[in-house]
Design a protein around this motif. Structure first.
Motif, mmCIF file in Angstrom:
data_model
loop_
_atom_site.group_PDB
_atom_site.id
_atom_site.type_symbol
_atom_site.label_atom_id
_atom_site.label_comp_id
_atom_site.label_asym_id
_atom_site.label_seq_id
_atom_site.Cartn_x
_atom_site.Cartn_y
_atom_site.Cartn_z
ATOM 1 N N LYS A 230 23.448 -13.742 -30.962
ATOM 2 C CA LYS A 230 24.023 -14.901 -30.282
ATOM 3 C C LYS A 230 24.619 -14.540 -28.919
ATOM 4 O O LYS A 230 25.175 -15.406 -28.235
ATOM 5 C CB LYS A 230 25.127 -15.522 -31.149
ATOM 6 N N LYS A 231 24.477 -13.290 -28.511
ATOM 7 C CA LYS A 231 25.138 -12.823 -27.305
ATOM 8 C C LYS A 231 24.168 -12.786 -26.122
ATOM 9 O O LYS A 231 22.982 -12.527 -26.293
ATOM 10 C CB LYS A 231 25.718 -11.425 -27.527
ATOM 11 N N THR A 232 24.685 -13.064 -24.934
ATOM 12 C CA THR A 232 23.871 -12.981 -23.714
ATOM 13 C C THR A 232 24.135 -11.650 -23.003
ATOM 14 O O THR A 232 25.238 -11.093 -23.100
ATOM 15 C CB THR A 232 24.180 -14.139 -22.758
ATOM 16 N N PHE A 233 23.118 -11.186 -22.294
ATOM 17 C CA PHE A 233 23.217 -9.915 -21.585
ATOM 18 C C PHE A 233 22.615 -10.033 -20.186
ATOM 19 O O PHE A 233 21.647 -10.760 -19.977
ATOM 20 C CB PHE A 233 22.451 -8.810 -22.332
ATOM 21 N N THR A 234 23.189 -9.275 -19.245
ATOM 22 C CA THR A 234 22.553 -9.068 -17.949
ATOM 23 C C THR A 234 21.801 -7.732 -18.016
ATOM 24 O O THR A 234 22.021 -6.929 -18.938
ATOM 25 C CB THR A 234 23.582 -8.990 -16.818
ATOM 26 N N ASP A 235 20.947 -7.480 -17.026
ATOM 27 C CA ASP A 235 20.231 -6.215 -17.018
ATOM 28 C C ASP A 235 21.182 -5.024 -16.897
ATOM 29 O O ASP A 235 20.987 -3.989 -17.544
ATOM 30 C CB ASP A 235 19.168 -6.184 -15.904
ATOM 31 N N ARG A 236 22.262 -5.169 -16.106
ATOM 32 C CA ARG A 236 23.214 -4.065 -15.951
ATOM 33 C C ARG A 236 23.973 -3.795 -17.240
ATOM 34 O O ARG A 236 24.306 -2.639 -17.549
ATOM 35 C CB ARG A 236 24.203 -4.367 -14.816
ATOM 36 N N THR A 275 20.983 -19.521 -17.393
ATOM 37 C CA THR A 275 21.815 -19.353 -16.197
ATOM 38 C C THR A 275 23.273 -19.562 -16.562
ATOM 39 O O THR A 275 23.627 -20.491 -17.283
ATOM 40 C CB THR A 275 21.407 -20.360 -15.105
ATOM 41 N N GLY A 276 24.099 -18.663 -16.035
ATOM 42 C CA GLY A 276 25.530 -18.794 -16.327
ATOM 43 C C GLY A 276 26.356 -17.954 -15.393
ATOM 44 O O GLY A 276 26.085 -16.765 -15.225
ATOM 45 N N GLY A 277 27.334 -18.547 -14.755
ATOM 46 C CA GLY A 277 28.243 -17.799 -13.890
ATOM 47 C C GLY A 277 27.576 -17.150 -12.700
ATOM 48 O O GLY A 277 28.060 -16.126 -12.196
ATOM 49 N N GLY A 278 26.464 -17.717 -12.271
ATOM 50 C CA GLY A 278 25.772 -17.162 -11.111
ATOM 51 C C GLY A 278 24.962 -15.926 -11.410
ATOM 52 O O GLY A 278 24.423 -15.296 -10.500
ATOM 53 N N GLU A 279 24.852 -15.553 -12.691
ATOM 54 C CA GLU A 279 24.081 -14.368 -13.069
ATOM 55 C C GLU A 279 22.880 -14.768 -13.914
ATOM 56 O O GLU A 279 22.872 -15.814 -14.558
ATOM 57 C CB GLU A 279 24.957 -13.402 -13.869
ATOM 58 N N ASN A 280 21.879 -13.889 -13.921
ATOM 59 C CA ASN A 280 20.744 -14.067 -14.822
ATOM 60 C C ASN A 280 21.106 -13.492 -16.175
ATOM 61 O O ASN A 280 21.324 -12.285 -16.314
ATOM 62 C CB ASN A 280 19.503 -13.366 -14.267
ATOM 63 N N LEU A 281 21.172 -14.358 -17.176
ATOM 64 C CA LEU A 281 21.544 -13.958 -18.524
ATOM 65 C C LEU A 281 20.348 -14.105 -19.449
ATOM 66 O O LEU A 281 19.519 -15.004 -19.284
ATOM 67 C CB LEU A 281 22.707 -14.817 -19.035
ATOM 68 N N TRP A 282 20.283 -13.240 -20.438
ATOM 69 C CA TRP A 282 19.172 -13.244 -21.387
ATOM 70 C C TRP A 282 19.728 -13.294 -22.800
ATOM 71 O O TRP A 282 20.761 -12.697 -23.094
ATOM 72 C CB TRP A 282 18.324 -11.988 -21.212
ATOM 73 N N ILE A 283 18.996 -13.995 -23.682
ATOM 74 C CA ILE A 283 19.434 -14.131 -25.069
ATOM 75 C C ILE A 283 18.212 -14.123 -25.984
ATOM 76 O O ILE A 283 17.107 -14.496 -25.573
ATOM 77 C CB ILE A 283 20.255 -15.433 -25.261
ATOM 78 N N LEU A 284 18.406 -13.661 -27.199
ATOM 79 C CA LEU A 284 17.320 -13.616 -28.170
ATOM 80 C C LEU A 284 16.842 -15.023 -28.517
ATOM 81 O O LEU A 284 17.645 -15.940 -28.679
ATOM 82 C CB LEU A 284 17.810 -12.917 -29.445
ATOM 83 N N VAL A 285 15.545 -15.194 -28.617
ATOM 84 C CA VAL A 285 14.978 -16.463 -29.069
ATOM 85 C C VAL A 285 15.123 -16.536 -30.587
ATOM 86 O O VAL A 285 14.752 -15.602 -31.305
ATOM 87 C CB VAL A 285 13.490 -16.575 -28.668
ATOM 88 N N GLU A 286 15.705 -17.618 -31.072
ATOM 89 C CA GLU A 286 15.878 -17.768 -32.512
ATOM 90 C C GLU A 286 14.547 -17.990 -33.201
ATOM 91 O O GLU A 286 13.569 -18.437 -32.581
ATOM 92 C CB GLU A 286 16.824 -18.935 -32.794
ATOM 93 N N LYS A 287 14.490 -17.685 -34.494
ATOM 94 C CA LYS A 287 13.226 -17.737 -35.210
ATOM 95 C C LYS A 287 12.579 -19.116 -35.135
ATOM 96 O O LYS A 287 11.369 -19.251 -35.033
ATOM 97 C CB LYS A 287 13.442 -17.316 -36.676
ATOM 98 N N GLY A 288 13.389 -20.154 -35.200
ATOM 99 C CA GLY A 288 12.843 -21.507 -35.118
ATOM 100 C C GLY A 288 12.182 -21.785 -33.784
ATOM 101 O O GLY A 288 11.121 -22.391 -33.702
#
Length: 295
Positions: A230-236, A275-288
């Motif tokens: 459920k967590k988002t990450f940036t590349d850094r 998109t969030g806070g001006g950064e590129n964020l990535w999150i896991l796609v849920e199974k559904g």
């Protein structure tokens, strides 16, 4: 000039009767000891692979000295790709040498990289011949869209920045880069002369390592997401997790590579960008969501 093998790269090394390496004298964190340029052939006319950086008088002086000692001139300069540390020296060399300059055409941007210098277009499979050497051009995109490697009739391969003598390479497009590594592997080179770093005497082992390294990096990245669904990450943020003890000055390049892994994983429908806070964020796609993916 002598036939020598040292971990520290000399300014000039006569590798064989038809290959002389001239170091670009432009050391940095990204170029290692500098750009390796290679003078190819045994006769009056030679081929130069890559030309180092601009405004490096020591490199131009070394190249002049080698040409004088060999009683030779440059017939063709072949550029493996457009990056400044491979093309910058062309203008300086052309002040003394009257020769043709060749490069594969970029597909992602205009190719006006050397103003007022005529650059002839390389073709995949093109052959260059001089006394003592036959070179073949192989298009290997990924590091850049215009990147090429060159094979020699003795089974050796000049890898530009696709494969390095030390560490791993950066790239613009991971998908294309992985295909190019497989292309080089299929060429079954006996030895690789890289654009940076020492001669690669175990090319098949090195290529398999590169391929496995990228696969392992991808697994590490997807593990981060699966462990934190459920967590988002940036590349850094991912760099800080999966690259242990990485020097600060290399983290930007590592984030560049991670970002390409993220884009590849997104194409596969495993993660998505938000998109969030001006950064590129990535999150896991849920199974559904994954089951609805068309990829």
């Amino acid at each position: 000039m002598s036939l020598i093998k040292l971990r520290s790269i000399p300014d000039v090394t006569k590798i064989s009767q038809h290959i002389i390496r001239v170091l670009g004298c432009n050391p940095s964190a990204m170029t290692l000891q500098g750009t390796n340029t290679y003078l190819i052939g045994t006769g009056k006319e030679r081929i130069l692979i890559d030309a180092g950086d601009a405004n490096v008088p020591k490199y131009v002086q070394l190249l002049k000295r080698v040409l004088k000692e060999e009683d030779a001139k440059i017939k063709d300069i072949i550029l493996t790709h457009w990056h400044h540390d491979h093309i910058g020296g062309v203008k300086d060399i052309l002040r003394d040498e009257k020769c043709r300059v060749w490069k594969y055409e970029r597909s992602d941007a205009d190719d006006e990289i050397l103003p007022n210098i005529a650059i002839k277009k390389l073709n995949n499979g093109q052959i260059f011949k001089v006394e003592g050497a036959v070179l073949k051009v192989v298009h290997t995109p990924g590091h850049t869209t215009d990147h090429v490697v060159l094979t020699l009739q003795d089974g050796s391969l000049f890898s530009g920045d696709c494969v390095l003598g030390e560490g791993t390479a950066v790239f613009e497009d991971l998908y294309e880069y992985m295909k190019s590594l497989k292309t080089i592997l299929d060429l079954n080179p006996k030895v690789i002369y890289p654009g940076h770093g020492n001669i690669i005497e175990n090319p098949i082992e090195k290529l398999n390592y590169y391929i496995e390294h990228r696969n392992q990096r991808e697994k590490q990245i997807i593990d981060v997401f699966e462990t934190n669904a459920k967590k988002t990450f940036t590349d850094r943020m991912i760099v800080e997790i999966i690259y242990e003890n990485l020097p600060e000055n290399l983290k930007l390049a590592a984030a560049f590579n991670v970002n390409h892994h993220l884009m590849k994983l997104a194409k596969c429908g495993l993660i998505k960008q938000i998109t969030g806070g001006g950064e590129n964020l990535w999150i896991l796609v849920e199974k559904g969501e994954l089951s609805k993916s068309t990829l």
